[in-house]
Design a protein around this motif. Structure first.
Motif, mmCIF file in Angstrom:
data_model
loop_
_atom_site.group_PDB
_atom_site.id
_atom_site.type_symbol
_atom_site.label_atom_id
_atom_site.label_comp_id
_atom_site.label_asym_id
_atom_site.label_seq_id
_atom_site.Cartn_x
_atom_site.Cartn_y
_atom_site.Cartn_z
ATOM 1 N N TRP A 5 -14.386 52.934 -61.769
ATOM 2 C CA TRP A 5 -13.921 52.919 -63.156
ATOM 3 C C TRP A 5 -15.145 52.981 -64.051
ATOM 4 N N ILE A 6 -15.458 54.157 -64.546
ATOM 5 C CA ILE A 6 -16.671 54.278 -65.335
ATOM 6 C C ILE A 6 -16.494 55.022 -66.644
ATOM 7 N N LEU A 7 -15.618 55.993 -66.686
ATOM 8 C CA LEU A 7 -15.597 56.913 -67.813
ATOM 9 C C LEU A 7 -15.246 56.249 -69.135
ATOM 10 N N HIS A 8 -14.341 55.298 -69.130
ATOM 11 C CA HIS A 8 -13.976 54.680 -70.404
ATOM 12 C C HIS A 8 -15.094 53.816 -70.975
ATOM 13 N N ALA A 9 -16.018 53.410 -70.156
ATOM 14 C CA ALA A 9 -17.098 52.534 -70.600
ATOM 15 C C ALA A 9 -18.348 53.304 -71.033
ATOM 16 N N TRP A 10 -18.326 54.615 -70.921
ATOM 17 C CA TRP A 10 -19.511 55.412 -71.212
ATOM 18 C C TRP A 10 -19.299 56.301 -72.429
ATOM 19 N N SER A 11 -20.399 56.664 -73.050
ATOM 20 C CA SER A 11 -20.369 57.619 -74.162
ATOM 21 C C SER A 11 -20.057 59.011 -73.613
ATOM 22 N N GLU A 12 -19.815 59.945 -74.514
ATOM 23 C CA GLU A 12 -19.513 61.319 -74.097
ATOM 24 C C GLU A 12 -20.646 61.904 -73.258
ATOM 25 N N GLU A 13 -21.876 61.706 -73.716
ATOM 26 C CA GLU A 13 -23.027 62.267 -72.990
ATOM 27 C C GLU A 13 -23.137 61.665 -71.588
ATOM 28 N N GLU A 14 -22.867 60.371 -71.464
ATOM 29 C CA GLU A 14 -22.956 59.710 -70.161
ATOM 30 C C GLU A 14 -21.820 60.127 -69.236
ATOM 31 N N VAL A 41 -4.977 57.186 -71.717
ATOM 32 C CA VAL A 41 -5.012 58.334 -72.610
ATOM 33 C C VAL A 41 -4.284 57.895 -73.877
ATOM 34 N N VAL A 42 -5.035 57.665 -74.928
ATOM 35 C CA VAL A 42 -4.460 57.205 -76.182
ATOM 36 C C VAL A 42 -3.560 58.295 -76.748
ATOM 37 N N GLY A 43 -2.346 57.914 -77.129
ATOM 38 C CA GLY A 43 -1.434 58.863 -77.748
ATOM 39 C C GLY A 43 -0.624 59.680 -76.778
ATOM 40 N N VAL A 61 -12.426 46.829 -77.752
ATOM 41 C CA VAL A 61 -13.260 46.140 -76.760
ATOM 42 C C VAL A 61 -14.377 47.064 -76.286
ATOM 43 N N MET A 62 -14.033 48.319 -75.999
ATOM 44 C CA MET A 62 -15.038 49.286 -75.540
ATOM 45 C C MET A 62 -16.123 49.501 -76.595
ATOM 46 N N MET A 63 -15.727 49.593 -77.860
ATOM 47 C CA MET A 63 -16.709 49.833 -78.927
ATOM 48 C C MET A 63 -17.640 48.636 -79.110
ATOM 49 N N VAL A 64 -17.148 47.423 -78.862
ATOM 50 C CA VAL A 64 -17.956 46.218 -79.055
ATOM 51 C C VAL A 64 -18.861 45.948 -77.859
ATOM 52 N N LEU A 65 -18.340 46.098 -76.652
ATOM 53 C CA LEU A 65 -19.076 45.700 -75.454
ATOM 54 C C LEU A 65 -19.948 46.795 -74.847
ATOM 55 N N VAL A 66 -19.516 48.036 -74.927
ATOM 56 C CA VAL A 66 -20.248 49.139 -74.307
ATOM 57 C C VAL A 66 -20.222 50.345 -75.248
ATOM 58 N N LYS A 67 -20.780 51.442 -74.813
ATOM 59 C CA LYS A 67 -20.830 52.647 -75.642
ATOM 60 C C LYS A 67 -19.557 53.485 -75.566
ATOM 61 N N GLY A 68 -18.647 53.145 -74.684
ATOM 62 C CA GLY A 68 -17.473 53.972 -74.447
ATOM 63 C C GLY A 68 -16.329 53.707 -75.396
ATOM 64 N N LYS A 69 -15.203 54.370 -75.097
ATOM 65 C CA LYS A 69 -13.988 54.186 -75.879
ATOM 66 C C LYS A 69 -12.818 54.744 -75.100
ATOM 67 N N GLU A 70 -11.631 54.331 -75.502
ATOM 68 C CA GLU A 70 -10.432 54.933 -74.940
ATOM 69 C C GLU A 70 -10.247 56.271 -75.652
ATOM 70 N N ARG A 71 -9.868 57.289 -74.906
ATOM 71 C CA ARG A 71 -9.860 58.650 -75.450
ATOM 72 C C ARG A 71 -8.464 59.242 -75.555
ATOM 73 N N THR A 72 -8.303 60.126 -76.535
ATOM 74 C CA THR A 72 -7.078 60.902 -76.678
ATOM 75 C C THR A 72 -7.152 62.095 -75.723
ATOM 76 N N GLU A 73 -6.052 62.810 -75.582
ATOM 77 C CA GLU A 73 -6.069 63.993 -74.725
ATOM 78 C C GLU A 73 -7.089 65.016 -75.223
ATOM 79 N N THR A 74 -7.191 65.176 -76.528
ATOM 80 C CA THR A 74 -8.160 66.124 -77.102
ATOM 81 C C THR A 74 -9.591 65.734 -76.739
ATOM 82 N N GLU A 75 -9.892 64.432 -76.794
ATOM 83 C CA GLU A 75 -11.242 63.968 -76.445
ATOM 84 C C GLU A 75 -11.524 64.144 -74.957
#
Length: 104
Positions: A5-14, A41-43, A61-75
């Motif tokens: 489980w890594i993708l939600h905790a990382w930035s786009e570049e990571e 998948v948000v939305g 939580v993702m924005m506060v603790l790590v560089k990641g975020k929950e993403r929409t289908e477009t993201e």
């Protein structure tokens, strides 16, 4: 096979770097495979009000603790295209999570 489980905790570049490595691994020697991801998948179309609240909470939580975020289908689609994939399929399953199949 590597499950993590890594993708939600990382930035786009990571996220793009391991996705590129996955694409390379599944297309070696002209073989065609797919990458399977289970993530929020948000939305997504099967969500209900409580699901939306939970997804947005996870995003905060993702924005506060790590560089990641929950993403929409477009993201998610942008990440897959940036990593060199040509197609994907998202199937809402497992409560808030979706099964994401990514194709080279």
């Amino acid at each position: 096979m590597r499950i993590q489980w890594i993708l939600h905790a990382w930035s786009e570049e990571e996220c793009v770097k391991p996705l590129k490595q996955c694409k390379e691994a599944i297309t070696i020697n002209d073989k065609k495979g797919k990458v399977i991801i289970i993530e929020l998948v948000v939305g997504n179309q099967k969500e209900i009000e409580k699901s939306t609240e939970t997804q947005l909470f996870f995003d905060m939580v993702m924005m506060v603790l790590v560089k990641g975020k929950e993403r929409t289908e477009t993201e998610w689609a942008k990440l897959f295209l940036d990593a060199g994939f040509s197609d994907y399929k998202i199937t809402p399953v497992l409560g808030l999570r979706a099964l994401i199949e990514v194709y080279p």
